[in-house]
Motif scaffolding. Structure first.
Motif, short mmCIF file in Angstrom:
data_model
loop_
_atom_site.label_atom_id
_atom_site.label_comp_id
_atom_site.label_asym_id
_atom_site.label_seq_id
_atom_site.Cartn_x
_atom_site.Cartn_y
_atom_site.Cartn_z
N ILE A 13 36.79 40.10 33.64
CA ILE A 13 36.40 39.98 34.93
C ILE A 13 36.75 38.68 35.53
O ILE A 13 36.88 38.43 36.82
N PHE A 14 36.69 37.56 34.79
CA PHE A 14 37.13 36.20 35.30
C PHE A 14 38.66 35.97 35.64
O PHE A 14 39.04 35.61 36.35
N ILE A 15 39.52 36.74 34.71
CA ILE A 15 40.74 36.46 34.91
C ILE A 15 41.37 37.46 35.87
O ILE A 15 42.63 37.08 36.44
N SER A 16 40.72 38.51 36.38
CA SER A 16 41.13 39.52 37.35
C SER A 16 41.71 38.79 38.51
O SER A 16 42.68 39.29 39.29
N PRO A 17 40.91 38.02 39.23
CA PRO A 17 41.48 37.46 40.68
C PRO A 17 42.66 36.65 40.43
O PRO A 17 43.63 37.08 41.44
N ALA A 18 42.74 35.96 39.53
CA ALA A 18 43.99 35.20 39.42
C ALA A 18 45.10 36.20 39.04
O ALA A 18 46.15 35.99 39.56
N LEU A 19 44.82 37.21 38.22
CA LEU A 19 45.80 37.92 37.64
C LEU A 19 46.32 38.84 39.05
O LEU A 19 47.66 39.20 39.38
N ALA A 20 45.35 39.35 39.75
CA ALA A 20 45.73 40.04 40.96
C ALA A 20 46.48 39.09 41.99
O ALA A 20 47.66 39.83 42.53
N ILE A 21 46.25 37.95 42.25
CA ILE A 21 46.96 37.20 42.83
C ILE A 21 48.44 37.11 42.49
O ILE A 21 49.53 36.97 43.39
N PHE A 22 48.49 36.72 41.14
CA PHE A 22 49.83 36.38 40.48
C PHE A 22 50.70 37.84 40.69
O PHE A 22 51.84 37.77 41.05
N SER A 23 50.02 38.71 40.44
CA SER A 23 50.89 40.07 40.39
C SER A 23 51.29 40.44 41.85
O SER A 23 52.29 40.94 42.14
#
Length: 294
Positions: A13-23
């Motif tokens: 849950i915590f890493i999802s926003p950063a991972l989404a932006i990175f992707s």
């Protein structure tokens, strides 16, 4: 078992926003560029599969090979200008006795935060052969014979731009080195001072070795950043005169948006990505060392 599952869910849950932006902004565009590089496509008509033709064409493209050479030259001069001067300024500003340190830090860092468009126009006016500051200054100093069409001559255009690129990012590395120097414990410096070590010896044998991890990061960042440099060059010369300031990124941009060859431009972007990764990997291995211990 339940606690472990909850921890994993929390991490996701915590890493999802950063991972989404990175992707969205990095990973997906890279994968799409890799995909497009195997096609011939003008951006409008259906894509035609061309295999590795675009990659073969790259090594037969004399303009691209010339641009690769220019990128290496620009990278070399960026290293020569930015890092030594940035380190020297950091050493000077690390002294508590220096009057006006905050003012100097602000002045030296100012070019980093200024818009590249502003810097391109500003230095274009400085290099202007008729009313430019540089030629007028040379004339005022009695060195009129050194006046030149700096951006209009193939022999001086790339060097003139390299000087601007080097000047622009000196402040960034100054702040980076200054942070590293201020992180060196005072106890070590005081002990060396009590042992009779000179200021230069303390700097060369203690302070600089203790920030080697900062220096290695600066070198990697400078090399990779200089290889993909584009905006200032495009504003000041657009790759001219006679392609004497073309770099890899400018050739890629023109192939895509001037000649509408998005497949070939994508293959050039893959070359640029591969070069950056190889240099970053090689330099990180070269500078690999044990963590700094105080």
């Amino acid at each position: 078992m339940e606690n472990r599952k909850q921890r994993w869910i929390s991490r996701i849950i915590f890493i999802s926003p950063a991972l989404a932006i990175f992707s969205i902004f990095l990973l997906i565009p890279i994968l799409l560029s890799l995909y497009y590089s195997f096609f011939s496509w003008d951006g409008l008509n259906p894509m035609e599969f061309s295999g590795i033709h675009n990659f073969i064409s790259m090594f037969q493209d004399s303009l691209l090979m010339k641009a690769v050479k220019h990128s290496f030259i620009l990278t070399f001069w960026a290293l020569i200008i930015q890092l030594p001067i940035g380190l020297l300024l950091a050493v000077m500003l690390s002294s508590e006795r220096l009057f006006g340190r905050r003012l100097f830090k602000t002045v030296y860092f100012m070019p980093v935060i200024l818009s590249t468009s502003v810097l391109g126009v500003l230095w274009g006016l400085i290099y202007e052969p008729n009313i430019g500051l540089l030629n007028n200054l040379l004339d005022f100093l009695g060195l009129g014979n050194l006046q030149h069409v700096w951006l209009g001559d193939e022999t001086t255009a790339l060097g003139a731009i390299a000087l601007v690129v080097g000047w622009q990012y000196i402040g960034f590395y100054m702040i980076l080195f200054l942070a590293g120097l201020q992180g060196v414990p005072d106890e070590i410096i005081e002990a060396a001072d009590l042992d009779g070590a000179s200021k230069f010896r303390i700097l060369w044998n203690i302070r600089i070795p203790l920030i080697r991890h900062v220096i290695s990061f600066a070198i990697i960042n400078c090399v990779v950043g200089s290889l993909k440099y584009f905006d200032l060059i495009y504003i000041m010369t657009s790759g001219g005169p006679n392609n004497s300031t073309e770099v890899i990124a400018s050739v890629m941009f023109k192939q895509a948006f001037r000649f509408s060859d998005f497949g070939y431009a994508s293959s050039i972007s893959m070359l640029l990505l591969l070069m950056g990764l190889l240099f970053a990997f090689a330099l990180s291995k070269l500078f690999k060392s044990e963590p700094v211990q105080y």
